[in-house]
Each structure stands twice: as structure tokens, then as C-alpha cells.
Design a protein around this motif. Sequence first.
Motif, PDB file in Angstrom:
ATOM      1  N   LEU A 112       0.854  -0.952   0.165  1.00 53.54           N
ATOM      2  CA  LEU A 112       0.084  -0.194   0.000  1.00 53.54           C
ATOM      3  C   LEU A 112       1.007   1.181  -0.049  1.00 53.54           C
ATOM      4  O   LEU A 112       0.233   2.273  -0.384  1.00 53.54           O
ATOM      5  CB  LEU A 112      -0.847   0.115   1.151  1.00 53.54           C
ATOM      6  CG  LEU A 112      -1.736  -1.235   1.528  1.00 53.54           C
ATOM      7  CD1 LEU A 112      -2.530  -1.073   2.807  1.00 53.54           C
ATOM      8  CD2 LEU A 112      -2.947  -1.467   0.387  1.00 53.54           C
ATOM      9  N   LEU A 113       2.125   1.019   0.460  1.00 49.64           N
ATOM     10  CA  LEU A 113       2.835   2.313   0.605  1.00 49.64           C
ATOM     11  C   LEU A 113       3.624   2.718  -0.549  1.00 49.64           C
ATOM     12  O   LEU A 113       4.380   3.603  -0.600  1.00 49.64           O
ATOM     13  CB  LEU A 113       3.963   2.045   1.665  1.00 49.64           C
ATOM     14  CG  LEU A 113       3.495   1.515   2.864  1.00 49.64           C
ATOM     15  CD1 LEU A 113       4.629   1.272   3.881  1.00 49.64           C
ATOM     16  CD2 LEU A 113       2.514   2.772   3.658  1.00 49.64           C
ATOM     17  N   SER A 114       3.355   1.614  -1.683  1.00 49.81           N
ATOM     18  CA  SER A 114       4.390   1.917  -2.935  1.00 49.81           C
ATOM     19  C   SER A 114       4.019   3.241  -3.603  1.00 49.81           C
ATOM     20  O   SER A 114       4.557   3.994  -4.352  1.00 49.81           O
ATOM     21  CB  SER A 114       4.222   0.962  -3.671  1.00 49.81           C
ATOM     22  OG  SER A 114       3.109   0.326  -3.924  1.00 49.81           O
TER      23      SER A 114
ATOM     24  N   GLY B  83       4.982   9.946   8.556  1.00 53.25           N
ATOM     25  CA  GLY B  83       4.681   9.295   9.965  1.00 53.25           C
ATOM     26  C   GLY B  83       5.958   9.866  10.836  1.00 53.25           C
ATOM     27  O   GLY B  83       6.456  11.186  10.567  1.00 53.25           O
ATOM     28  N   ILE B  84       6.253   9.266  11.728  1.00 50.76           N
ATOM     29  CA  ILE B  84       7.160   9.641  12.833  1.00 50.76           C
ATOM     30  C   ILE B  84       8.271   8.505  13.092  1.00 50.76           C
ATOM     31  O   ILE B  84       7.811   7.402  13.142  1.00 50.76           O
ATOM     32  CB  ILE B  84       6.420   9.969  14.181  1.00 50.76           C
ATOM     33  CG1 ILE B  84       5.588   9.310  14.908  1.00 50.76           C
ATOM     34  CG2 ILE B  84       5.774  11.481  13.894  1.00 50.76           C
ATOM     35  CD1 ILE B  84       5.463   9.660  16.319  1.00 50.76           C
TER      36      ILE B  84
ATOM     37  N   GLU C 122      18.960  -0.153  11.549  1.00 45.95           N
ATOM     38  CA  GLU C 122      17.566   0.192  11.269  1.00 45.95           C
ATOM     39  C   GLU C 122      16.842   0.683  12.576  1.00 45.95           C
ATOM     40  O   GLU C 122      17.417   0.512  13.629  1.00 45.95           O
ATOM     41  CB  GLU C 122      16.923  -1.255  11.253  1.00 45.95           C
ATOM     42  CG  GLU C 122      16.905  -2.086   9.608  1.00 45.95           C
ATOM     43  CD  GLU C 122      16.282  -3.271   9.634  1.00 45.95           C
ATOM     44  OE1 GLU C 122      15.482  -3.732  10.422  1.00 45.95           O
ATOM     45  OE2 GLU C 122      16.147  -3.583   8.446  1.00 45.95           O
ATOM     46  N   GLY C 123      16.051   1.509  12.519  1.00 48.28           N
ATOM     47  CA  GLY C 123      15.135   2.089  13.422  1.00 48.28           C
ATOM     48  C   GLY C 123      13.683   1.572  13.258  1.00 48.28           C
ATOM     49  O   GLY C 123      13.467   0.662  12.578  1.00 48.28           O
ATOM     50  N   LYS C 124      12.925   2.156  13.880  1.00 46.24           N
ATOM     51  CA  LYS C 124      11.313   1.875  13.498  1.00 46.24           C
ATOM     52  C   LYS C 124      10.442   3.302  13.484  1.00 46.24           C
ATOM     53  O   LYS C 124      11.031   4.141  13.893  1.00 46.24           O
ATOM     54  CB  LYS C 124      10.870   1.286  14.967  1.00 46.24           C
ATOM     55  CG  LYS C 124      11.140  -0.123  15.035  1.00 46.24           C
ATOM     56  CD  LYS C 124      10.079  -0.976  15.742  1.00 46.24           C
ATOM     57  CE  LYS C 124      10.460  -2.461  15.786  1.00 46.24           C
ATOM     58  NZ  LYS C 124      11.032  -3.034  14.725  1.00 46.24           N
ATOM     59  N   VAL C 125       9.595   2.904  12.592  1.00 44.35           N
ATOM     60  CA  VAL C 125       8.688   4.308  12.138  1.00 44.35           C
ATOM     61  C   VAL C 125       7.375   3.807  12.466  1.00 44.35           C
ATOM     62  O   VAL C 125       7.099   2.481  12.372  1.00 44.35           O
ATOM     63  CB  VAL C 125       9.178   4.862  10.865  1.00 44.35           C
ATOM     64  CG1 VAL C 125      10.218   5.328  10.788  1.00 44.35           C
ATOM     65  CG2 VAL C 125       8.701   3.843   9.820  1.00 44.35           C
ATOM     66  N   GLN C 126       6.423   4.807  12.711  1.00 42.18           N
ATOM     67  CA  GLN C 126       5.054   4.786  12.671  1.00 42.18           C
ATOM     68  C   GLN C 126       4.200   5.481  11.581  1.00 42.18           C
ATOM     69  O   GLN C 126       4.793   6.756  11.736  1.00 42.18           O
ATOM     70  CB  GLN C 126       4.510   5.072  14.179  1.00 42.18           C
ATOM     71  CG  GLN C 126       3.035   4.855  14.257  1.00 42.18           C
ATOM     72  CD  GLN C 126       2.835   5.461  15.734  1.00 42.18           C
ATOM     73  OE1 GLN C 126       3.490   5.255  16.772  1.00 42.18           O
ATOM     74  NE2 GLN C 126       1.690   5.789  15.765  1.00 42.18           N
TER      75      GLN C 126
ATOM     76  N   ALA D 212      -5.198   3.137   9.491  1.00 34.67           N
ATOM     77  CA  ALA D 212      -4.718   2.294  10.454  1.00 34.67           C
ATOM     78  C   ALA D 212      -3.091   2.565  10.905  1.00 34.67           C
ATOM     79  O   ALA D 212      -2.382   2.980  10.016  1.00 34.67           O
ATOM     80  CB  ALA D 212      -4.752   0.945   9.876  1.00 34.67           C
ATOM     81  N   ILE D 213      -2.816   2.758  11.899  1.00 35.37           N
ATOM     82  CA  ILE D 213      -1.526   3.051  12.414  1.00 35.37           C
ATOM     83  C   ILE D 213      -0.568   1.693  12.476  1.00 35.37           C
ATOM     84  O   ILE D 213      -1.027   0.721  12.832  1.00 35.37           O
ATOM     85  CB  ILE D 213      -1.379   3.589  13.699  1.00 35.37           C
ATOM     86  CG1 ILE D 213      -2.092   4.850  14.028  1.00 35.37           C
ATOM     87  CG2 ILE D 213      -0.078   4.018  14.287  1.00 35.37           C
ATOM     88  CD1 ILE D 213      -1.558   5.875  13.152  1.00 35.37           C
ATOM     89  N   ARG D 214       0.292   1.712  11.824  1.00 34.78           N
ATOM     90  CA  ARG D 214       1.339   0.524  11.438  1.00 34.78           C
ATOM     91  C   ARG D 214       2.713   0.983  11.871  1.00 34.78           C
ATOM     92  O   ARG D 214       3.032   2.129  11.641  1.00 34.78           O
ATOM     93  CB  ARG D 214       1.305   0.092   9.984  1.00 34.78           C
ATOM     94  CG  ARG D 214      -0.131  -0.207   9.327  1.00 34.78           C
ATOM     95  CD  ARG D 214      -0.405  -1.591   9.605  1.00 34.78           C
ATOM     96  NE  ARG D 214       0.577  -2.697   9.184  1.00 34.78           N
ATOM     97  CZ  ARG D 214       0.812  -2.993   7.777  1.00 34.78           C
ATOM     98  NH1 ARG D 214       0.095  -2.660   6.875  1.00 34.78           N
ATOM     99  NH2 ARG D 214       1.478  -3.719   7.565  1.00 34.78           N
TER     100      ARG D 214
END
Length: 69
Positions: A3-5, A11-12, A24-28, A34-36
Motif C-alpha cells: 500500500l505504501l508503494s 509518519g514519525i 534500522e530503526g522503527k517508524v510509525q 490504520a497506524i502501522r
Amino acid sequence: ARLLSDAGCFGIVLEKIPAEKRGEGKVQISVQGAIREFDAITLGEELETGAPIKVVEVVNDSTLLVERF
């Protein structure tokens, strides 16, 4: 992650992302309301927790390439 393509997703940073693809880190991000959470890497400077980001590329199903927004 398909869906992100369309990219243009914003996000943050949840967990800081090391500079120049050194880890790597993590993003939301919000995907269709929907929050992923995703793992994320960046090409540029380190992105600290809370930094606003945009998705540049979908690397694979769980990892995104992002940059500061």
C-alpha cells in the motif's frame, strides 16, 4: 507494505534510525487510516525519535527507506 508503494506516506520515528544505512530503526505511519509500525533505514543523517519522516521507497515487506520530512 504494498500500500505504501504510492510513497507520499508520512509518519514519525519511534526508534532512532542510524545515518547512512548503518542500521534500522522503527517508524510509525498511517496506512489507510490504520497506524502501522515498520523497520526503517535512511540514506542521510540520523533520524531521532519523534522526527517527522516521509517514505521514499519500500525496501521489502517489513522495511522502508525514509527521509526527514
